[in-house]
Design a protein around this motif. Structure first.
Motif, PDB file in Angstrom:
ATOM      1  N   GLY A  21       6.610  -2.631  -3.778  1.00 62.36           N
ATOM      2  CA  GLY A  21       5.187  -2.738  -3.473  1.00 62.36           C
ATOM      3  C   GLY A  21       4.852  -1.932  -2.239  1.00 62.36           C
ATOM      4  N   ILE A  22       3.589  -1.515  -2.145  1.00 58.64           N
ATOM      5  CA  ILE A  22       3.085  -0.766  -0.994  1.00 58.64           C
ATOM      6  C   ILE A  22       1.746  -1.366  -0.623  1.00 58.64           C
ATOM      7  N   ARG A  23       1.584  -1.656   0.668  1.00 61.16           N
ATOM      8  CA  ARG A  23       0.321  -2.202   1.158  1.00 61.16           C
ATOM      9  C   ARG A  23      -0.085  -1.485   2.434  1.00 61.16           C
ATOM     10  N   SER A  24      -1.378  -1.253   2.568  1.00 61.42           N
ATOM     11  CA  SER A  24      -1.889  -0.740   3.839  1.00 61.42           C
ATOM     12  C   SER A  24      -3.107  -1.562   4.230  1.00 61.42           C
ATOM     13  N   ASP A  32       7.574  -2.824   0.422  1.00 57.82           N
ATOM     14  CA  ASP A  32       8.534  -3.858   0.031  1.00 57.82           C
ATOM     15  C   ASP A  32       9.647  -3.153  -0.738  1.00 57.82           C
ATOM     16  N   LEU A  33      10.895  -3.410  -0.343  1.00 59.56           N
ATOM     17  CA  LEU A  33      12.025  -2.671  -0.898  1.00 59.56           C
ATOM     18  C   LEU A  33      13.144  -3.571  -1.384  1.00 59.56           C
ATOM     19  N   GLU A  34      13.860  -3.099  -2.382  1.00 62.52           N
ATOM     20  CA  GLU A  34      15.219  -3.525  -2.655  1.00 62.52           C
ATOM     21  C   GLU A  34      16.046  -2.415  -2.033  1.00 62.52           C
ATOM     22  N   LEU A  35      16.483  -2.645  -0.815  1.00 60.86           N
ATOM     23  CA  LEU A  35      17.082  -1.620   0.033  1.00 60.86           C
ATOM     24  C   LEU A  35      18.590  -1.547  -0.174  1.00 60.86           C
ATOM     25  N   VAL A  36      19.113  -0.332  -0.328  1.00 62.72           N
ATOM     26  CA  VAL A  36      20.554  -0.127  -0.454  1.00 62.72           C
ATOM     27  C   VAL A  36      21.164  -0.090   0.944  1.00 62.72           C
ATOM     28  N   ASP A  81      10.241  -2.715 -15.676  1.00 63.41           N
ATOM     29  CA  ASP A  81      11.606  -2.781 -16.184  1.00 63.41           C
ATOM     30  C   ASP A  81      11.694  -3.732 -17.370  1.00 63.41           C
ATOM     31  N   ALA A  82      12.827  -3.684 -18.053  1.00 61.73           N
ATOM     32  CA  ALA A  82      13.039  -4.523 -19.244  1.00 61.73           C
ATOM     33  C   ALA A  82      12.886  -6.011 -18.934  1.00 61.73           C
ATOM     34  N   ASN A  83      13.231  -6.408 -17.701  1.00 57.92           N
ATOM     35  CA  ASN A  83      13.114  -7.819 -17.320  1.00 57.92           C
ATOM     36  C   ASN A  83      11.712  -8.174 -16.825  1.00 57.92           C
ATOM     37  N   GLY A  84      10.774  -7.201 -16.872  1.00 57.05           N
ATOM     38  CA  GLY A  84       9.402  -7.462 -16.463  1.00 57.05           C
ATOM     39  C   GLY A  84       9.108  -7.171 -15.005  1.00 57.05           C
ATOM     40  N   SER A  85      10.123  -6.825 -14.223  1.00 60.60           N
ATOM     41  CA  SER A  85       9.881  -6.525 -12.808  1.00 60.60           C
ATOM     42  C   SER A  85       9.229  -5.148 -12.672  1.00 60.60           C
ATOM     43  N   ILE A  86       8.465  -4.994 -11.611  1.00 60.04           N
ATOM     44  CA  ILE A  86       7.690  -3.783 -11.367  1.00 60.04           C
ATOM     45  C   ILE A  86       8.289  -3.047 -10.182  1.00 60.04           C
ATOM     46  N   ASP A  87       8.356  -1.703 -10.283  1.00 57.68           N
ATOM     47  CA  ASP A  87       8.743  -0.906  -9.116  1.00 57.68           C
ATOM     48  C   ASP A  87       8.005   0.426  -9.154  1.00 57.68           C
ATOM     49  N   PHE A  88       7.959   1.053  -7.992  1.00 58.45           N
ATOM     50  CA  PHE A  88       7.285   2.335  -7.812  1.00 58.45           C
ATOM     51  C   PHE A  88       8.293   3.454  -7.572  1.00 58.45           C
ATOM     52  N   GLY A  89       9.506   3.300  -8.103  1.00 56.20           N
ATOM     53  CA  GLY A  89      10.532   4.318  -7.916  1.00 56.20           C
ATOM     54  C   GLY A  89      11.210   4.166  -6.568  1.00 56.20           C
ATOM     55  N   SER A  90      11.664   5.273  -6.044  1.00 55.29           N
ATOM     56  CA  SER A  90      12.393   5.249  -4.781  1.00 55.29           C
ATOM     57  C   SER A  90      11.671   6.093  -3.734  1.00 55.29           C
TER      58      SER A  90
END
Length: 125
Positions: A21-24, A32-36, A81-90
């Motif tokens: 997610g991205i918010r301003s 908001d990240l799933e950070l490596v 994604d297949a599980n329904g989760s949303i992402d905006f790439g990397s």
């Protein structure tokens, strides 16, 4: 200078992290990240059997924002994604330039004048 030289960014890998997610809002830009995390990071744990990396929920936070320009926003449609989760790439690129930062990814190109970014690991979602 590359993002790895910023304080707190040495042991993370943005290019394979997921933007959830991205918010301003006035004065603030948040990703908001799933950070490596790399093996050298103090919060690192071995990846789960179904994961390639150690992922940690985190927030990339720009405070003291005085100017924000977000180009190519039409590219920012989220993937589902297949599980329904949303992402905006990397995040393909985070480049600092004397108080201004350029963040580029599938979500477009954001140019932000702000305080140095920080990573917040205390977020929960």
């Amino acid at each position: 200078m590359r993002y790895e030289m910023l304080p707190g960014f040495a042991n993370v890998y943005l290019e394979d992290s997921w933007v959830l997610g991205i918010r301003s809002r006035p004065g603030v830009l948040e990703f908001d990240l799933e950070l490596v995390l790399t093996e050298e990071h103090p919060l690192f744990r071995p990846p789960n059997s179904d994961e390639q990396y150690c992922y940690r929920n985190a927030r990339l936070l720009f405070q003291g924002v005085t100017d924000l320009r977000w180009g190519n926003q039409d590219a920012s449609r989220p993937a589902i994604d297949a599980n329904g989760s949303i992402d905006f790439g990397s995040i393909d690129c985070l480049e600092p330039h004397d108080g201004m930062y350029v963040v580029v990814g599938d979500f477009g190109r954001i140019q932000v004048s702000a305080d140095p970014p920080v990573i917040d690991y205390t977020c929960r979602w």
